[in-house]
Write a protein that holds these residues in place. Structure first.
Motif, PDB file in Angstrom:
ATOM      1  N   ARG A 145       0.838  -1.204   0.000  1.00 46.84           N
ATOM      2  CA  ARG A 145       0.000   0.000   0.000  1.00 46.84           C
ATOM      3  C   ARG A 145       0.874   1.256   0.000  1.00 46.84           C
ATOM      4  N   GLY A 146       0.371   2.263  -0.709  1.00 50.04           N
ATOM      5  CA  GLY A 146       1.031   3.567  -0.690  1.00 50.04           C
ATOM      6  C   GLY A 146       2.144   3.734  -1.696  1.00 50.04           C
ATOM      7  N   HIS A 147       2.254   2.837  -2.672  1.00 52.32           N
ATOM      8  CA  HIS A 147       3.347   2.931  -3.641  1.00 52.32           C
ATOM      9  C   HIS A 147       2.856   3.009  -5.086  1.00 52.32           C
ATOM     10  N   TYR A 148       1.551   3.100  -5.275  1.00 55.25           N
ATOM     11  CA  TYR A 148       1.011   3.110  -6.628  1.00 55.25           C
ATOM     12  C   TYR A 148       1.177   4.503  -7.234  1.00 55.25           C
ATOM     13  N   PRO A 149       1.826   4.602  -8.406  1.00 50.34           N
ATOM     14  CA  PRO A 149       2.083   5.933  -8.990  1.00 50.34           C
ATOM     15  C   PRO A 149       0.876   6.528  -9.708  1.00 50.34           C
ATOM     16  N   GLY A 150      -0.213   5.780  -9.810  1.00 51.93           N
ATOM     17  CA  GLY A 150      -1.343   6.249 -10.600  1.00 51.93           C
ATOM     18  C   GLY A 150      -2.289   7.189  -9.890  1.00 51.93           C
ATOM     19  N   LYS A 186      -9.345   9.407  -6.619  1.00 52.58           N
ATOM     20  CA  LYS A 186      -8.179   9.822  -7.404  1.00 52.58           C
ATOM     21  C   LYS A 186      -6.912   9.941  -6.570  1.00 52.58           C
ATOM     22  N   ASN A 187      -7.060  10.195  -5.257  1.00 52.40           N
ATOM     23  CA  ASN A 187      -5.839  10.320  -4.452  1.00 52.40           C
ATOM     24  C   ASN A 187      -5.477   9.018  -3.728  1.00 52.40           C
ATOM     25  N   GLY A 188      -6.299   7.995  -3.885  1.00 54.05           N
ATOM     26  CA  GLY A 188      -5.981   6.690  -3.331  1.00 54.05           C
ATOM     27  C   GLY A 188      -6.478   6.432  -1.925  1.00 54.05           C
TER      28      GLY A 188
END
Length: 679
Positions: free
Chosen positions: A237-242, A252-254
């Protein structure tokens, strides 16, 4: 790489490791606790006799079972709406498994075995199990993507399905001793572990629960890969660049997926409430099994944020209908409160784990608040009608677009009914816990439990009429002449002038009523440690502990930053939060005032709502004159019922928070009269 994942990858002896690190406090298994009370035992019986059969019947009628049959045949068209509909089968099997342990039933056992055989037939040779793809791999469900796991981060729920499979399979194995379901789960878990991990595919599961399920498989098998993969999913978690971290949109901000930052950096409850609380439960699991302190610090901070700023007085969580998510701090509206029933189930899971980590009564205080209010409100007294969301106010016999004013028998997305079906028979496992010679009495439910303390067998007998009365009796029955151990009885926060273990809610006035404890009729002054009365002694057969909890009617006020509750009070007696419902109050509740100093009387009503203690008081109500051009107040009897019992007598107004005085008049609150109908 996160510390807890490095530690796991270095493991060479999982069994020895499990002995070194785990929850310091262990729950006494549900199989060792037998309930014999008048409040919970009938609910467990209703769950067995009504809820579980109704869930199975509805899974059949809505083609959830048919999906497995078509997957086995590799032909047909996915016949339900959501790719996670498979989990309704799993969860109901889980509930049935627990129930079979409590109430053996050869017919139910045969049906469960038949369903398990259908699940096995639908499983692909390498262990993959997901009917939304297997039925027709060339044309999978629109949420699934063309390839396996392709849309797991967003919509596919492939790992969510797997997590519920694992949880159900472990429950079935523990309750029945049979491996037929467990072997299906292990085959699928081995596939998942071969696909995901360092140097392989990485994803933050879109809807968490696979992490909890993998931990349960690890506990059953001792296989380190299961714990490693659970930790890997947390670390992903917390590493997705999209995602756009600057966007206020939670998708949109995850943050909707709790994927906007690494889990060890998270400090607040955010996003979809059910997903979040499953995640936080898994964080507690992995922290306990790895000893990772940053992970523990993160889950501690998140718990503090939720309890201090984002929880309803009923224990409900997830205020915002859009995204079924937590709102901002102190954003707790009543009429549009979402409070998904599944979130209450998940919150009980999480608070049990937090207690097992820390041994503090505050976690069980929150668990109890959720259990007696925001959780059982989700199922009707008939056992077959449900709320998906649980509002705190219904106006004008209707509701806002996202508010449910009445219960339903089933939902197109029916996660909540089946979650309740699996939770209820597991309740005995929440009553007691043990750490060596310390025995914790957490929930007050009449019944018996059999323990082994310092290699000695001891039976505890609990007798009470909780939650209606506060007199609790514990009788100690050692197998031998005596047994030395510490009995820790939780003294609830509400009995210690604490409405919530934070400043989010407080009683409007302190109570001087004491908690009294006697052993064999003699008063004792015992040490209070972390919310528990510690009774350390050598116990002899039939030693009796009596705890008297004050059962006054208390008024509760919210923190002033909760805008919707300013100038209002809620009612609480013991662990129960009360509401006013139309059926007892001349058809209307939005006009009721509860001024400071109002005296309430508890009234036993065995003929109402399967037997309750109601609250009554004379209070002013706002009235509009016949010409509808002036208002006044007049005295009237207010009757309040436990919040969990509302909406069992038809549709109408309901209120939890009562204004103390008139501060404004909402001229738009009444609907416009309908125009005459012409031909």
């Amino acid at each position: 790489m996160p510390k807890f994942l490095v530690l796991l990858l270095a493991l060479g002896a999982p069994a020895a490791y499990a002995q070194r690190l785990d929850y310091p406090i262990q729950a006494v298994p549900f199989t060792q606790v037998k309930l014999m009370d008048d409040f919970w035992q009938p609910r467990l019986r209703t769950n067995t006799d009504v809820t579980i059969p109704a869930s199975f019947q509805r899974c059949e009628a809505t083609n959830r079972v048919k999906n497995f049959e078509m997957a086995a045949a590799h032909q047909g068209k996915f016949a339900t709406t959501y790719p996670f509909d498979d989990t309704d089968i799993y969860k109901t099997i889980e509930g049935a498994s627990y129930s079979l342990s409590l109430y053996p039933d050869t017919k139910l056992q045969a049906y469960v075995d038949q369903l398990i055989a259908k699940v096995a037939a639908a499983q692909e040779p390498d262990g993959y199990l997901y009917t939304a793809r297997t039925i027709d791999p060339a044309h999978p469900h629109a949420w699934a993507g063309q390839q396996r796991w392709e849309k797991e981060r967003e919509l596919s729920h492939e790992l969510y399905n797997a997590g519920h499979l694992y949880e159900a399979a472990v429950a079935h194995y523990q309750a029945t001793g049979q491996r037929n379901f467990l072997d299906i789960a292990l085959k699928n878990a081995d596939l998942v572990c071969s696909v995901f991990g360092p140097g392989r595919r990485s994803v933050a599961p879109g809807h968490e629960i696979v992490e909890m399920g993998l931990v349960k498989l690890y506990r059953v098998t001792g296989k380190p890969e299961y714990l490693q993969t659970a930790a890997f999913f947390l670390a992903a978690r917390g590493h997705y660049p999209g995602y756009d971290p600057q966007s206020p949109d939670t998708w949109k901000n995850g943050s909707y997926w709790q994927d906007d930052r690494p889990v060890v950096a998270q400090r607040a409850a955010e996003g979809h409430a059910v997903r979040a609380e499953y995640l936080y439960s898994a964080m507690a699991d992995v922290a306990a099994l790895t000893g990772d302190r940053p992970l523990l610090a993160a889950v501690d901070s998140i718990w503090n944020n939720l309890v201090a700023k984002k929880m309803y007085v009923t224990g409900g969580t997830g205020a915002v209908p859009a995204g079924e998510r937590f709102g901002a701090d102190y954003e707790l509206p009543n009429a549009t409160a979402y409070n998904e029933t599944c979130a209450s189930v998940a919150d009980v899971f999480w608070n049990q784990r937090m207690f097992q980590l820390h041994g503090e009564a505050k976690y069980v205080d929150v668990l109890e608040k959720v259990l007696y209010n925001g959780l059982i409100s989700g199922v009707g007294l008939d056992g077959k009608s449900f709320f998906y969301s649980n509002a705190l106010q219904i106006k004008n016999s209707g509701g806002y677009p996202d508010t449910e004013p009445a219960r339903a028998g089933w939902f197109e997305c029916s996660c909540c009914p089946t979650n309740l079906a699996r939770f209820m028979p597991a309740l005995p496992g929440y009553v007691y816990a043990q750490r060596g010679a310390d025995v914790y009495a957490n929930l007050f439910i009449s019944g018996t439990t059999d323990l082994v303390i310092n290699k000695q067998k001891v039976r505890l007998v609990q007798q009470n009429n909780y939650p209606w009365a506060g007199d609790l009796k514990f009788t100690v029955q050692p197998a031998g002449p005596s047994a030395k151990f510490n009995l820790l009885v939780r003294i609830p926060g509400w009995a210690r002038n604490e409405a919530m273990p934070s400043d989010l809610y407080a009683f409007t006035a302190p109570s001087a009523a004491p908690v009294r404890i006697t052993v064999n009729g003699r008063p004792v002054a015992c040490e209070l440690h972390d919310g528990y009365a510690v009774l350390a002694r050598t116990w002899h057969r039939n030693d009796a502990v009596v705890v008297e909890l004050p059962m006054e009617v208390r008024t509760v006020q919210a923190n002033a930053r909760v805008r919707d509750d300013r100038g209002k009070v809620a009612l609480q007696r013991g662990p129960l939060v009360y509401c006013a419902e139309w059926a007892d109050n001349d058809g209307k509740t939005a006009n009721i005032l509860v001024p400071a100093g109002t005296a309430f009387a508890p009234v036993a009503r065995p003929d109402v709502l399967n037997g309750i203690t109601a609250l009554t008081a004379t209070v002013p109500v706002v009235r509009v004159d016949a010409a509808m051009n002036s208002i006044s107040t007049a005295p009237r009897t207010l009757t309040a019922i436990p919040y969990y019992a509302w909406a069992n007598r038809g549709k109408g107004e309901m209120t939890v928070w009562f204004p103390a005085r008139v501060t404004d008049v909402d001229l738009l609150s009444q609907p416009a009269p309908e125009a005459p109908q012409g031909k």
